[in-house]
Design a protein around this motif. Structure first.
Motif, PDB file in Angstrom:
ATOM      1  N   GLU A  14      17.587  -1.738  -3.453  1.00 25.88           N
ATOM      2  CA  GLU A  14      17.032  -1.116  -4.655  1.00 25.88           C
ATOM      3  C   GLU A  14      15.531  -1.336  -4.785  1.00 25.88           C
ATOM      4  OE1 GLU A  14      21.358  -1.872  -5.262  1.00 25.88           O
ATOM      5  OE2 GLU A  14      19.669  -3.076  -4.525  1.00 25.88           O
ATOM      6  N   GLU A  15      14.994  -2.341  -4.076  1.00 27.21           N
ATOM      7  CA  GLU A  15      13.565  -2.639  -4.163  1.00 27.21           C
ATOM      8  C   GLU A  15      12.704  -1.739  -3.278  1.00 27.21           C
ATOM      9  OE1 GLU A  15      12.565  -6.988  -4.329  1.00 27.21           O
ATOM     10  OE2 GLU A  15      14.646  -7.186  -3.669  1.00 27.21           O
ATOM     11  N   LEU A  16      13.324  -0.928  -2.441  1.00 27.40           N
ATOM     12  CA  LEU A  16      12.574  -0.196  -1.421  1.00 27.40           C
ATOM     13  C   LEU A  16      11.944   1.092  -1.920  1.00 27.40           C
ATOM     14  CD1 LEU A  16      14.998  -0.512   1.648  1.00 27.40           C
ATOM     15  CD2 LEU A  16      13.121  -2.040   0.981  1.00 27.40           C
ATOM     16  N   PHE A  17      12.536   1.728  -2.927  1.00 22.72           N
ATOM     17  CA  PHE A  17      12.210   3.127  -3.186  1.00 22.72           C
ATOM     18  C   PHE A  17      11.616   3.366  -4.567  1.00 22.72           C
ATOM     19  CE2 PHE A  17      15.987   3.065  -0.348  1.00 22.72           C
ATOM     20  CZ  PHE A  17      15.352   3.515   0.797  1.00 22.72           C
ATOM     21  N   ALA A  18      10.824   4.434  -4.653  1.00 24.84           N
ATOM     22  CA  ALA A  18      10.286   4.875  -5.935  1.00 24.84           C
ATOM     23  C   ALA A  18      11.440   5.285  -6.844  1.00 24.84           C
ATOM     24  CB  ALA A  18       9.334   6.053  -5.724  1.00 24.84           C
ATOM     25  N   PRO A  19      11.491   4.781  -8.074  1.00 22.70           N
ATOM     26  CA  PRO A  19      12.611   5.150  -8.957  1.00 22.70           C
ATOM     27  C   PRO A  19      12.681   6.648  -9.220  1.00 22.70           C
ATOM     28  CG  PRO A  19      10.898   3.929 -10.146  1.00 22.70           C
ATOM     29  CD  PRO A  19      10.584   3.809  -8.697  1.00 22.70           C
ATOM     30  N   GLU A  20      11.525   7.317  -9.273  1.00 19.77           N
ATOM     31  CA  GLU A  20      11.541   8.758  -9.493  1.00 19.77           C
ATOM     32  C   GLU A  20      12.239   9.497  -8.352  1.00 19.77           C
ATOM     33  OE1 GLU A  20       7.930   6.913 -11.392  1.00 19.77           O
ATOM     34  OE2 GLU A  20       8.846   6.860  -9.397  1.00 19.77           O
ATOM     35  N   ALA A  21      12.091   8.969  -7.128  1.00 21.49           N
ATOM     36  CA  ALA A  21      12.740   9.591  -5.976  1.00 21.49           C
ATOM     37  C   ALA A  21      14.251   9.448  -6.048  1.00 21.49           C
ATOM     38  CB  ALA A  21      12.220   8.975  -4.680  1.00 21.49           C
ATOM     39  N   LEU A  22      14.722   8.297  -6.505  1.00 20.77           N
ATOM     40  CA  LEU A  22      16.167   8.086  -6.641  1.00 20.77           C
ATOM     41  C   LEU A  22      16.772   9.023  -7.664  1.00 20.77           C
ATOM     42  CD1 LEU A  22      16.269   4.184  -6.526  1.00 20.77           C
ATOM     43  CD2 LEU A  22      16.784   5.780  -4.679  1.00 20.77           C
ATOM     44  N   PRO A  77       0.794  -1.228   0.000  1.00 23.18           N
ATOM     45  CA  PRO A  77       0.000   0.000   0.000  1.00 23.18           C
ATOM     46  C   PRO A  77       0.823   1.274   0.000  1.00 23.18           C
ATOM     47  CG  PRO A  77       0.036  -0.980   2.194  1.00 23.18           C
ATOM     48  CD  PRO A  77       0.719  -1.963   1.283  1.00 23.18           C
ATOM     49  N   PHE A  78       2.151   1.152   0.114  1.00 16.35           N
ATOM     50  CA  PHE A  78       3.011   2.333   0.200  1.00 16.35           C
ATOM     51  C   PHE A  78       4.205   2.199  -0.738  1.00 16.35           C
ATOM     52  CE2 PHE A  78       1.579   1.102   4.538  1.00 16.35           C
ATOM     53  CZ  PHE A  78       0.568   2.047   4.682  1.00 16.35           C
ATOM     54  N   VAL A  79       4.797   3.340  -1.056  1.00 17.88           N
ATOM     55  CA  VAL A  79       6.084   3.368  -1.734  1.00 17.88           C
ATOM     56  C   VAL A  79       6.946   4.381  -0.996  1.00 17.88           C
ATOM     57  CG1 VAL A  79       5.314   5.080  -3.436  1.00 17.88           C
ATOM     58  CG2 VAL A  79       7.280   3.604  -3.952  1.00 17.88           C
ATOM     59  N   ALA A  80       8.207   4.033  -0.774  1.00 23.27           N
ATOM     60  CA  ALA A  80       9.065   4.866   0.073  1.00 23.27           C
ATOM     61  C   ALA A  80       9.927   5.812  -0.743  1.00 23.27           C
ATOM     62  CB  ALA A  80       9.961   3.989   0.951  1.00 23.27           C
ATOM     63  N   LEU A  81      10.314   6.894  -0.069  1.00 23.61           N
ATOM     64  CA  LEU A  81      11.310   7.827  -0.570  1.00 23.61           C
ATOM     65  C   LEU A  81      12.597   7.595   0.218  1.00 23.61           C
ATOM     66  CD1 LEU A  81       9.116  11.080  -0.477  1.00 23.61           C
ATOM     67  CD2 LEU A  81       9.202   9.318  -2.263  1.00 23.61           C
ATOM     68  N   PRO A  82      13.765   7.745  -0.391  1.00 24.21           N
ATOM     69  CA  PRO A  82      15.036   7.541   0.325  1.00 24.21           C
ATOM     70  C   PRO A  82      15.381   8.745   1.197  1.00 24.21           C
ATOM     71  CG  PRO A  82      15.488   8.153  -1.935  1.00 24.21           C
ATOM     72  CD  PRO A  82      13.983   8.057  -1.822  1.00 24.21           C
ATOM     73  N   VAL A  83      14.456   9.067   2.079  1.00 30.60           N
ATOM     74  CA  VAL A  83      14.548  10.201   2.999  1.00 30.60           C
ATOM     75  C   VAL A  83      14.409   9.627   4.394  1.00 30.60           C
ATOM     76  CG1 VAL A  83      13.370  12.271   3.815  1.00 30.60           C
ATOM     77  CG2 VAL A  83      13.662  11.885   1.355  1.00 30.60           C
ATOM     78  N   TYR A  84      15.395   9.875   5.254  1.00 30.92           N
ATOM     79  CA  TYR A  84      15.468   9.198   6.544  1.00 30.92           C
ATOM     80  C   TYR A  84      15.250  10.214   7.665  1.00 30.92           C
ATOM     81  CZ  TYR A  84      17.677   6.288   3.050  1.00 30.92           C
ATOM     82  OH  TYR A  84      17.947   5.600   1.883  1.00 30.92           O
ATOM     83  N   THR A  85      13.997  10.368   8.045  1.00 32.32           N
ATOM     84  CA  THR A  85      13.647  11.389   9.035  1.00 32.32           C
ATOM     85  C   THR A  85      14.220  11.073  10.409  1.00 32.32           C
ATOM     86  OG1 THR A  85      11.520  10.242   9.233  1.00 32.32           O
ATOM     87  CG2 THR A  85      11.576  12.241   7.891  1.00 32.32           C
ATOM     88  N   SER A  86      14.521   9.815  10.661  1.00 29.57           N
ATOM     89  CA  SER A  86      15.128   9.444  11.941  1.00 29.57           C
ATOM     90  C   SER A  86      16.278   8.479  11.707  1.00 29.57           C
ATOM     91  CB  SER A  86      14.093   8.791  12.866  1.00 29.57           C
ATOM     92  OG  SER A  86      14.689   8.361  14.077  1.00 29.57           O
TER      93      SER A  86
END
Length: 329
Positions: free
Chosen positions: A316-324, A71-80
């Motif tokens: 590489e499977e974790l993040f939206a390609p557009e975000a990378l 249900p989600f797709v992640a951005l490679p942004v690490y808030t914590s």
């Protein structure tokens, strides 16, 4: 052309404050920024999908990928990000003087899938010879009874994992010695000067510095996720949000190093920042994939090995390609 209106649930961080205050605007997006406690954000997003964008536990996000049609797709942004040697507490009479003494003990953890817990168990196994299955675990509310896992966990008997009794709390059980130790991202109320609870590591900062020197890992705790229906309808939001969040982090780092007046109530803030840069590198709170491959690979190994994901994922499977792509344009 109208801007897309999105609600973003996240903690109150220096690295995201420019988005909360509207001084940095994601391209094409109007953000309704909700400052919420992390546990509330995680629970509401995992259970009810309430927000279009949200901060999320790295562990919960990786677990969500197991469901098929995540249900989600992640951005490679690490808030914590946080070292977790400070998060292991022991009862003074439990006979635990070294990490190795945890073997055979009963250890509390609020939830098995907590990212902090995944890191702590993995670190203890890798660095100190405490296999995950050498410990018995008890889950439940730390300060308030009744806490349950945000999503079902089935370890298939790989570890002794049981909930505590109704009406009990982990902090209380640690205080009176009914559990030997606690692994938690939050300091338990039973940890007070002169009390029966102490930290496992007498000098956790020294232990964390040694850990980094040996592994090069500054643990990632949280990512930012976009609800998949929002992402599929507007794939450009992944890059737009990633760019804005990266700019906000960079601005916060500049402001943090302003020595004319301390931004936070920490007397040695500036020397501490200089030491962090010296030990961990200039961009020690890096976003993106490439700079964090080893950290993410290690976490995914732990996550799978601890029964939280059916297969071992690649970073590489974790993040939206557009975000990378936001980091290469």
């Amino acid at each position: 052309m109208s801007r897309l209106r999105l609600t973003f649930a996240c903690g109150d961080y220096d690295r995201t404050r420019a988005l909360a205050e509207g001084t940095i605007l994601p391209d094409g997006i109007d953000l309704n920024y909700l400052r919420l406690p992390v546990e509330e954000t995680f629970f509401r997003m995992m259970r009810h999908r309430e927000f279009e964008v949200a901060e999320m536990s790295l562990s919960s996000y990786v677990k969500s990928l197991d469901s098929g049609g995540s249900p989600f797709v992640a951005l490679p942004v690490y808030t914590s990000r946080q070292f977790r040697h400070t998060g292991v507490f022991v009862h003074a009479d439990a006979g635990i003087e070294r990490p190795e003494d945890l073997r055979g003990k009963i250890v509390g953890t609020p939830e098995w899938q907590l990212t902090a817990g995944v890191w702590i168990r993995g670190m203890l196994a890798d660095q100190y010879g405490v296999p995950v299955d050498s410990v018995s675990y008890r889950t439940g509310g730390q300060e308030t009874p009744g806490r349950i896992e945000k999503a079902a966990v089935d370890l298939g008997g790989a570890a002794d994992l049981q909930p505590i009794s109704e009406g009990e709390t982990l902090s209380g059980m640690l205080a009176d010695g009914r559990i030997d130790a606690l692994q938690s991202p939050r300091v338990p109320s039973s940890f007070v000067p002169g009390g029966p609870v102490r930290r496992l590591f007498a000098d956790p900062v020294a232990a964390e510095k040694q850990y980094f020197s040996e592994t090069g890992i500054f643990p990632i705790m949280h990512v930012v996720v976009v609800r998949r229906d929002v992402y599929e309808a507007n794939r450009w939001v992944a890059q737009s949000l990633t760019k804005a969040l990266t700019l906000a982090k960079q601005q916060a780092m500049v402001e943090l190093y302003d020595s004319s007046a301390l931004r936070f109530m920490l007397p040695w803030l500036i020397p501490g920042l200089e030491e962090a840069r010296s030990l961990l590198g200039e961009d020690y709170w890096s976003y993106g994939l490439e700079q964090n491959i080893d950290t993410l690979t290690t976490f995914l190994r732990y996550h799978h090995g601890q029964g939280l994901s059916r297969r071992r994922l690649d970073p590489e499977e974790l993040f939206a390609p557009e975000a990378l792509e936001a980091f290469v344009i």
